[in-house]
Design an enzyme around this catalytic site. Structure first.
Site, PDB file in Angstrom:
ATOM      1  N   THR A  29       0.846  -1.202   0.000  1.00  0.00           N
ATOM      2  CA  THR A  29       0.000   0.000   0.000  1.00  0.00           C
ATOM      3  C   THR A  29       0.881   1.252   0.000  1.00  0.00           C
ATOM      4  O   THR A  29       1.929   1.266   0.662  1.00  0.00           O
ATOM      5  CB  THR A  29      -0.889   0.005   1.258  1.00  0.00           C
ATOM      6  OG1 THR A  29      -1.764  -1.121   1.191  1.00  0.00           O
ATOM      7  CG2 THR A  29      -1.735   1.274   1.353  1.00  0.00           C
ATOM      8  N   GLY A  30       0.419   2.291  -0.705  1.00  0.00           N
ATOM      9  CA  GLY A  30       1.134   3.562  -0.644  1.00  0.00           C
ATOM     10  C   GLY A  30       1.451   4.104  -2.027  1.00  0.00           C
ATOM     11  O   GLY A  30       1.178   3.469  -3.051  1.00  0.00           O
ATOM     12  N   THR A  32       4.333   4.629  -3.504  1.00  0.00           N
ATOM     13  CA  THR A  32       5.365   3.912  -4.274  1.00  0.00           C
ATOM     14  C   THR A  32       4.756   2.656  -4.903  1.00  0.00           C
ATOM     15  O   THR A  32       5.007   2.348  -6.079  1.00  0.00           O
ATOM     16  CB  THR A  32       6.556   3.548  -3.354  1.00  0.00           C
ATOM     17  OG1 THR A  32       6.892   4.683  -2.559  1.00  0.00           O
ATOM     18  CG2 THR A  32       7.761   3.124  -4.169  1.00  0.00           C
ATOM     19  N   GLY A  83       6.212  -0.751  -0.004  1.00  0.00           N
ATOM     20  CA  GLY A  83       7.067   0.366   0.370  1.00  0.00           C
ATOM     21  C   GLY A  83       7.352   0.358   1.863  1.00  0.00           C
ATOM     22  O   GLY A  83       7.072  -0.611   2.566  1.00  0.00           O
ATOM     23  N   ASP A  85       8.183   3.358   5.416  1.00  0.00           N
ATOM     24  CA  ASP A  85       8.371   4.733   5.888  1.00  0.00           C
ATOM     25  C   ASP A  85       9.812   4.980   6.321  1.00  0.00           C
ATOM     26  O   ASP A  85      10.314   6.096   6.198  1.00  0.00           O
ATOM     27  CB  ASP A  85       7.400   5.019   7.039  1.00  0.00           C
ATOM     28  CG  ASP A  85       5.961   4.869   6.578  1.00  0.00           C
ATOM     29  OD1 ASP A  85       5.569   5.585   5.638  1.00  0.00           O
ATOM     30  OD2 ASP A  85       5.239   4.004   7.107  1.00  0.00           O
ATOM     31  N   GLU A 104      -0.394  -5.675   5.882  1.00  0.00           N
ATOM     32  CA  GLU A 104       0.968  -5.703   5.335  1.00  0.00           C
ATOM     33  C   GLU A 104       1.829  -6.712   6.097  1.00  0.00           C
ATOM     34  O   GLU A 104       2.612  -7.449   5.497  1.00  0.00           O
ATOM     35  CB  GLU A 104       1.591  -4.303   5.419  1.00  0.00           C
ATOM     36  CG  GLU A 104       0.915  -3.312   4.479  1.00  0.00           C
ATOM     37  CD  GLU A 104       1.410  -1.881   4.601  1.00  0.00           C
ATOM     38  OE1 GLU A 104       1.202  -1.114   3.663  1.00  0.00           O
ATOM     39  OE2 GLU A 104       1.986  -1.520   5.644  1.00  0.00           O
ATOM     40  N   LYS A 122      13.940   7.402   2.433  1.00  0.00           N
ATOM     41  CA  LYS A 122      13.468   6.490   3.484  1.00  0.00           C
ATOM     42  C   LYS A 122      14.610   5.829   4.264  1.00  0.00           C
ATOM     43  O   LYS A 122      14.371   5.154   5.262  1.00  0.00           O
ATOM     44  CB  LYS A 122      12.581   5.390   2.883  1.00  0.00           C
ATOM     45  CG  LYS A 122      11.419   5.889   2.034  1.00  0.00           C
ATOM     46  CD  LYS A 122      10.428   6.650   2.875  1.00  0.00           C
ATOM     47  CE  LYS A 122       9.216   7.146   2.100  1.00  0.00           C
ATOM     48  NZ  LYS A 122       8.338   6.141   1.591  1.00  0.00           N
TER      49      LYS A 122
END
Ligand code: 5RP
Length: 219
Positions: A29-30, A32, A83, A85, A104, A122
Site C-alpha cells: 500500500t502507498g 510507491t 514500500g 516509511d 501488510e 526512506k
C-alpha cells in the site's frame, strides 16, 4: 512527474525483475506501490492475481484489471512488493504511515520473499524519526499508549478521524529511541489490545530496492 515521483517509479520498475515467473504476488500500500501497480499495467505483466494489503490497493488493482485474490484461497505468495516509511541498514522497517500495517504484516509473513521499494529519503541509520504506528482495538487505545510510554518513552498521538480497514484505531509514537527493534516489536506485540506494531524487524525485508537520482541500488 516530480523528481521524487520519478524515483518511486524507478524503484517500482526495478521490482518487476523479482516477480518473474510468479503467478500470485502480494501488493502493498502507498504511493510507491501505486507506481508498481502502474508498471504491472504498462509492462503487461501476466499473473493469475494479487493478494492485496488494503482496500485502497484492492480498488487500484481492480481498476487496473488485475484479479484480487483472498489470502485464504492461495497456497503460496511467491513475492510481496511494498514500500516503507523508514529502512535501516539491516533492512528492518517502520511501516504503517498509510495505516495498512496489519494486512501488510500478514502478507510479509506469508510470502516467500519480501521486496521493499523505496526512494533514498526512506533510508536511516537508526529507526524512530518517523512516528511508530500501532494499530489497536479502540477500547485499549489509552491503555496501550500509557504502557508504551512507561516501557519505552516517546509521545503517543491518536490518529484521530482514522479507522483502519479492520475497524481499529492507530496511535503514532513520536520520538522513540529504537535501539533494539526486534525486542521492541516483541514487547509491544505483547501488550493486550495491540493488533499490530509497525516495526518490521523480527521478519525484515529480504531485498530493498533504493532509488537515487541516477541509479537504483539493491540491498
Ligand atoms: C502503508 C505503508 C507504506 O508502505 C508506507 O507508508 C510508504 O508509503 P509511500 O510509498 O506512500 O511513501 O506502510 O501502511
Amino acid at each position: 512527474m516530480t523528481p521524487q515521483d520519478q524515483k518511486k517509479r524507478k524503484t517500482a520498475e526495478a521490482a518487476l525483475d523479482y516477480i518473474k515467473g510468479a503467478r500470485v504476488i502480494g501488493v502493498g500500500t502507498g504511493s510507491t506501490v501505486n507506481h508498481f501497480i502502474d508498471c504491472l499495467v504498462d509492462y503487461k505483466i501476466d499473473i493469475d492475481g494479487a493478494v492485496s494489503s488494503s482496500e485502497g490497493t484492492t480498488q487500484r488493482l481492480k481498476d487496473a484489471g488485475i484479479p484480487v485474490l483472498d489470502l485464504n484461497d492461495v497456497n503460496e505468495v511467491k513475492v510481496y512488493i511494498d514500500g516503507a516509511d523508514e529502512v535501516d541498514p539491516s533492512k528492518r522497517l517502520i511501516k504503517g504511515g498509510g495505516g495498512a500495517l496489519t494486512r501488510e504484516k500478514i502478507i510479509t509473513d506469508a510470502c516467500d520473499q519480501f521486496v521493499c521499494i523505496v526512494d533514498e529519503s526512506k533510508m536511516v541509520n537508526s529507526l524512530g524519526a518517523f512516528p511508530l504506528p500501532i494499530e489497536v482495538i479502540p477500547m485499549s487505545r489509552s491503555y496501550v499508549a500509557r504502557q508504551v510510554m512507561s516501557k519505552f518513552g516517546g509521545q503517543p498521538e491518536w490518529r484521530e478521524n482514522f479507522i483502519t480497514d479492520n475497524g481499529n484505531q492507530i496511535i503514532d509514537i513520536h520520538n522513540l529511541d529504537i535501539s533494539d527493534p526486534v525486542a521492541m516489536e516483541k514487547e509491544i506485540n505483547d501488550i493486550p489490545g495491540v493488533i499490530t506494531v509497525g516495526l518490521f524487524a523480527i521478519k525484515p525485508a529480504d531485498v530493498v530496492l533504493i532509488a537515487y537520482d541516477d541509479e537504483t541500488k539493491v540491498m
